[in-house]
Scaffold this active site. Structure first.
Site, PDB file in Angstrom:
ATOM      1  N   CYS A   2       4.309  37.376 -19.138  1.00  0.00           N
ATOM      2  CA  CYS A   2       4.307  38.380 -20.204  1.00  0.00           C
ATOM      3  C   CYS A   2       2.942  38.370 -20.894  1.00  0.00           C
ATOM      4  CB  CYS A   2       5.367  38.165 -21.282  1.00  0.00           C
ATOM      5  SG  CYS A   2       7.038  38.134 -20.646  1.00  0.00           S
ATOM      6  N   ARG A  27      -0.099  39.696 -16.122  1.00  0.00           N
ATOM      7  CA  ARG A  27       0.809  38.649 -16.601  1.00  0.00           C
ATOM      8  C   ARG A  27       2.277  39.046 -16.465  1.00  0.00           C
ATOM      9  NH1 ARG A  27      -2.039  34.989 -19.769  1.00  0.00           N
ATOM     10  NH2 ARG A  27      -0.110  34.211 -20.657  1.00  0.00           N
ATOM     11  N   TRP A  75       7.516  40.281 -18.015  1.00  0.00           N
ATOM     12  CA  TRP A  75       7.999  39.697 -16.765  1.00  0.00           C
ATOM     13  C   TRP A  75       9.386  39.174 -17.115  1.00  0.00           C
ATOM     14  CZ3 TRP A  75       9.993  35.300 -14.633  1.00  0.00           C
ATOM     15  CH2 TRP A  75       9.924  35.191 -13.242  1.00  0.00           C
ATOM     16  N   ASN A 101       6.789  35.880 -25.857  1.00  0.00           N
ATOM     17  CA  ASN A 101       6.512  35.311 -24.537  1.00  0.00           C
ATOM     18  C   ASN A 101       7.097  33.903 -24.512  1.00  0.00           C
ATOM     19  OD1 ASN A 101       5.496  34.713 -22.038  1.00  0.00           O
ATOM     20  ND2 ASN A 101       3.393  34.398 -22.728  1.00  0.00           N
ATOM     21  N   GLY A 102       7.939  33.605 -23.525  1.00  0.00           N
ATOM     22  CA  GLY A 102       8.544  32.271 -23.443  1.00  0.00           C
ATOM     23  C   GLY A 102      10.030  32.380 -23.174  1.00  0.00           C
ATOM     24  N   GLU A 487      -1.250  28.210   2.967  1.00  0.00           N
ATOM     25  CA  GLU A 487      -1.887  29.175   2.058  1.00  0.00           C
ATOM     26  C   GLU A 487      -1.923  30.572   2.694  1.00  0.00           C
ATOM     27  OE1 GLU A 487      -2.577  29.314  -0.917  1.00  0.00           O
ATOM     28  OE2 GLU A 487      -4.130  30.824  -1.176  1.00  0.00           O
ATOM     29  N   LYS A 491      -0.216  33.794   1.013  1.00  0.00           N
ATOM     30  CA  LYS A 491      -0.962  35.022   0.692  1.00  0.00           C
ATOM     31  C   LYS A 491      -0.279  36.228   1.322  1.00  0.00           C
ATOM     32  CE  LYS A 491      -3.258  34.309  -1.966  1.00  0.00           C
ATOM     33  NZ  LYS A 491      -3.461  32.961  -2.452  1.00  0.00           N
ATOM     34  N   GLU A 494       3.089  37.023  -0.417  1.00  0.00           N
ATOM     35  CA  GLU A 494       2.854  37.472  -1.799  1.00  0.00           C
ATOM     36  C   GLU A 494       2.472  38.945  -1.887  1.00  0.00           C
ATOM     37  OE1 GLU A 494       0.563  35.033  -5.236  1.00  0.00           O
ATOM     38  OE2 GLU A 494      -0.317  34.957  -3.275  1.00  0.00           O
ATOM     39  N   HIS A 510       9.976  20.885  16.441  1.00  0.00           N
ATOM     40  CA  HIS A 510      11.167  20.349  15.779  1.00  0.00           C
ATOM     41  C   HIS A 510      12.005  21.433  15.125  1.00  0.00           C
ATOM     42  CE1 HIS A 510       9.786  16.237  16.466  1.00  0.00           C
ATOM     43  NE2 HIS A 510       8.584  16.795  16.344  1.00  0.00           N
ATOM     44  N   LYS A 609       0.585  36.353 -12.924  1.00  0.00           N
ATOM     45  CA  LYS A 609      -0.562  35.468 -12.693  1.00  0.00           C
ATOM     46  C   LYS A 609      -0.369  34.088 -13.320  1.00  0.00           C
ATOM     47  CE  LYS A 609      -4.944  35.029 -11.421  1.00  0.00           C
ATOM     48  NZ  LYS A 609      -5.120  34.862  -9.966  1.00  0.00           N
TER      49      LYS A 609
HETATM   50  O1  M6R Z   1      -2.474  28.883 -12.650  1.00  0.00           O
HETATM   51  P1  M6R Z   1      -2.008  27.962 -11.565  1.00  0.00           P
HETATM   52  O2  M6R Z   1      -3.121  27.566 -10.650  1.00  0.00           O
HETATM   53  O3  M6R Z   1      -1.286  26.755 -12.104  1.00  0.00           O
HETATM   54  O4  M6R Z   1      -0.962  28.796 -10.747  1.00  0.00           O
HETATM   55  C1  M6R Z   1      -0.164  28.213  -9.765  1.00  0.00           C
HETATM   56  C2  M6R Z   1       0.513  29.254  -8.905  1.00  0.00           C
HETATM   57  O5  M6R Z   1       1.383  30.034  -9.675  1.00  0.00           O
HETATM   58  C3  M6R Z   1      -0.495  30.179  -8.224  1.00  0.00           C
HETATM   59  O6  M6R Z   1      -1.403  29.443  -7.479  1.00  0.00           O
HETATM   60  C4  M6R Z   1       0.199  31.196  -7.300  1.00  0.00           C
HETATM   61  O7  M6R Z   1       0.825  30.542  -6.261  1.00  0.00           O
HETATM   62  C5  M6R Z   1      -0.841  32.186  -6.812  1.00  0.00           C
HETATM   63  N1  M6R Z   1      -0.603  33.461  -7.386  1.00  0.00           N
HETATM   64  C6  M6R Z   1      -0.885  32.337  -5.348  1.00  0.00           C
HETATM   65  O8  M6R Z   1      -1.805  33.293  -4.937  1.00  0.00           O
END
Ligand code: M6R
Length: 614
Positions: A2, A27, A75, A101-102, A487, A491, A494, A510, A609
């Site tokens: 948020c 956010r 969010w 927010n929270g 990773e 990506k 996501e 396995h 984010k």
């Molecule tokens: O701000 P942070 O590095 O702690 O965030 C951790 C994850 O939420 C973040 O890396 C997320 O997986 C990314 N959006 C991936 O691209």
């Protein structure tokens, strides 16, 4: 998660609030809204599901003459994303409005007792209890400050709140409890803004104050009063912001993600920066808090993070073991925080969080503090909450990253971790001078290598055109490139919503091998490194089962030529640094596939984010 914003000054608040909300959309972006007080102190609330553009259009229909207001981009945690659940919320009298927010952990209990007292709730959110609680605590003197203090003390959990009321048409009240993302107050000329993050305030003010946990701020256009949660006045420092509009614009690029991929040679150069003297091959971390003896005494390192930051931890584990020669483990912060661990002052926790706001990472760092392990945190936002807990913060210097998918922050985390492993190796004498020199001279070449890699995007477009309609992908890697397989899969899922799994290649037999057929593209990370022979075996096993192979291999070598139809070539670098350059194909494959699928690349569905709630 948020984004919240507040404005009080002499300018047209609806425009400032919506412009700022646009910059906070990364956010959370399932719904948005503003509450405005007009020149007659009348409260108007406008909300929209979806993005800020919808809200802007709605607001154009009403010409509210307002110079004070609060806004929110959501969010969803409690209640589905719709107009009713969108913030701001209000009380029964519609005179008080809040954005939040929270998560309010005791919201159900509060709601039940307020409903018994006759309060009517409109939404399914936890947030709405705040406005009703304030209403409930208002005494005959209408002392809103007292009511807000009581509210802040009543709600449980990590929360950041802004409040306006028609009885105080020139003031925004804010409070913060715990770590539900930050709150920054920006001091302009006869105007003030308050925001969850810096991008929203850059155009308006360069002097800023961070509100800490258990603090309250009462903001008017000319001054801010700070108090603690008990209502006692406190003084706070103001700092200067050294960022400009350019750092938060897409420039010539179609998406922030693409821009941020292109920022990487520069960001990496900044991350190395003055930390390395290439004349005498020495590494320095400014004001490093631990003595050489303490570094020599480290008997265990634990790396923690989430998502992409966790993948950076996984790569760094190998560096700390092989270069620094310290037993190292990695854990996902959300698991680590619930472990029963025996830790002592010779243990070092290294946490990685580009935002510095990830709730699980913060909780994990807090939990083990009483056992006195040393703590270092890596962050792209070095004033954020993680830095308040750690003994030392290392700024990864990536520059603001707006795209929800981490790209340059991953690369800068890796670069910084590599430097840290070398720095500690020097203190522990675990690396010969010749090896140190060789490693640093390889590192010095990386920004140039990455820059050249960015010039060659045609190969990714070809792969994307061919594969964007597939529904499942498997990514395989070994050793240092196993985390890169994870990773790459992260990506892809996501930003393109394609199901993808990353596996250590040795694990394939396995179970995952059962999935392989011509409908399953398998991205095989097979650079020419010490794992090559093993990876060739895996590649042949996939081929024998008619799997569709996309190989990522080292250029100018012929080991891969007849083995795969689709090959992406990467330059040769040392084994240690290969995962850093391997991140480029992982980013581009997902970017171009998502582009073909016309996905919302910078704001993928359901994501945010900063993950400030558990
Ligand atoms: O701000 P942070 O590095 O702690 O965030 C951790 C994850 O939420 C973040 O890396 C997320 O997986 C990314 N959006 C991936 O691209």
């Amino acid at each position: 998660m948020c984004g919240i914003i507040g404005y009080v000054g002499n300018n047209y608040a609806p425009e400032i609030l919506t412009n700022s909300l646009k910059k906070l959309e990364y956010r959370g972006y399932d719904s948005t809204g503003v509450a405005l007080l007009d020149t007659n102190a009348k409260l108007t609330i406008q909300k929209s599901s979806g993005t800020v553009n919808n809200l802007k259009k709605n607001l154009e229909k009403y010409d509210v003459d307002s110079k004070i207001g609060i806004g929110h981009t959501r969010w969803a945690t409690h209640g589905e994303p719709n107009n009713i659940n969108a913030h701001p919320h209000t009380d029964c009298t519609k005179k008080i409005s809040i954005v939040h927010n929270g998560i309010i952990e005791n919201h159900q209990e509060i709601r039940n007792s307020l409903e018994k007292l006759g309060h009517k709730f409109l939404s399914q959110t936890d947030s709405e209890c705040i406005s009703h609680l304030i209403e409930n605590y208002l005494d005959n003197n209408d002392d809103i400050e007292k009511a807000i203090i009581k509210t802040a003390n009543k709600i449980k959990g990590a929360n950041v709140v802004l409040v306006i009321s028609n009885k105080h048409p020139n003031k925004i009240f804010c409070f913060r409890i715990g770590s539900a993302g930050g709150l920054i107050i920006a001091h302009g000329n006869d105007e003030m803004l308050v925001s969850s993050d810096i991008p929203a305030i850059i155009p308006y003010a360069s002097n800023i104050t961070y509100l800490s946990s258990n603090e309250i701020a009462i903001i008017s256009s000319k001054k801010v009063e700070y108090k603690n949660i008990d209502g006692i006045s406190i003084s706070k420092k103001t700092t200067t912001l050294e960022l400009n509009e350019e750092s938060i614009s897409k420039g010539e690029f179609k998406h922030f993600m693409l821009k941020e991929i292109h920022d990487q040679p520069q960001s990496m150069t900044d991350a190395i920066g003055s930390r390395v003297s290439f004349i005498d091959n020495k590494i320095k971390f400014e004001k490093f808090p631990f003595t050489d003896d303490e570094i020599k005494q480290f008997s265990k390192i634990i790396l923690i993070g989430m998502g992409t930051s966790l993948h950076a931890c996984m790569v760094a584990k190998s560096w700390f073991e092989s270069i620094t020669k310290i037993p190292t483990e990695v854990d996902n912060s959300s698991e680590f925080r619930y472990r029963d661990l025996i830790l002592n002052e010779n243990h070092l926790i290294i946490s990685i969080s580009q935002s510095g706001e990830t709730a699980d990472t913060i909780a994990a760092m807090e939990k083990f503090r009483p056992l006195n392990p040393k703590q270092i945190t890596l962050s792209n936002s070095p004033k954020a909450q993680t830095s308040q807990i750690a003994d030392y913060t290392i700024d990864i210097r990536a520059g603001i990253e707006i795209g929800v998918a981490s790209t340059k922050t991953f690369m800068c985390s890796l670069t910084t971790l590599y430097l840290l492993s070398l720095f500690m190796a020097e203190k522990r004498n675990s690396l010969t001078k010749a090896k140190m020199n060789a490693k640093l001279s390889e590192l010095a070449k990386l920004p140039g290598i990455i820059s050249n890699m960015l010039d060659n995007q045609k190969q990714y477009k070809i792969i994307a055109n061919k594969y964007y309609n597939y529904s499942n992908f498997l990514y395989l890697g070994r050793g240092l490139n196993y985390p890169l397989a994870m990773e790459g899969a992260l990506k892809l899922k996501e930003i393109s919503y394609i199901h993808a799994e990353g596996y250590p290649a040795g694990e394939m037999k396995h179970g995952p091998i059962a999935l392989i057929d011509q409908n399953m593209p398998v991205v095989i990370l097979i650079p020419k490194d010490k794992m090559l022979d093993k990876m060739l075996i895996n590649l042949n096993e996939v081929k024998a089962r008619k799997g569709t192979i996309i190989a990522i291999a080292t250029e100018n070598e012929n080991y891969i030529n007849n083995l795969a139809k689709d090959i992406i070539f990467i330059p040769k670098t040392s084994d240690d640094l290969t995962p850093i350059i391997m991140s480029i194909p992982m980013q581009f494959i997902s970017y171009y596939i998502a582009l073909n699928k016309e996905c919302n690349i910078d704001m993928p569905r359901n994501l945010a984010k900063s993950v400030t709630v558990e």
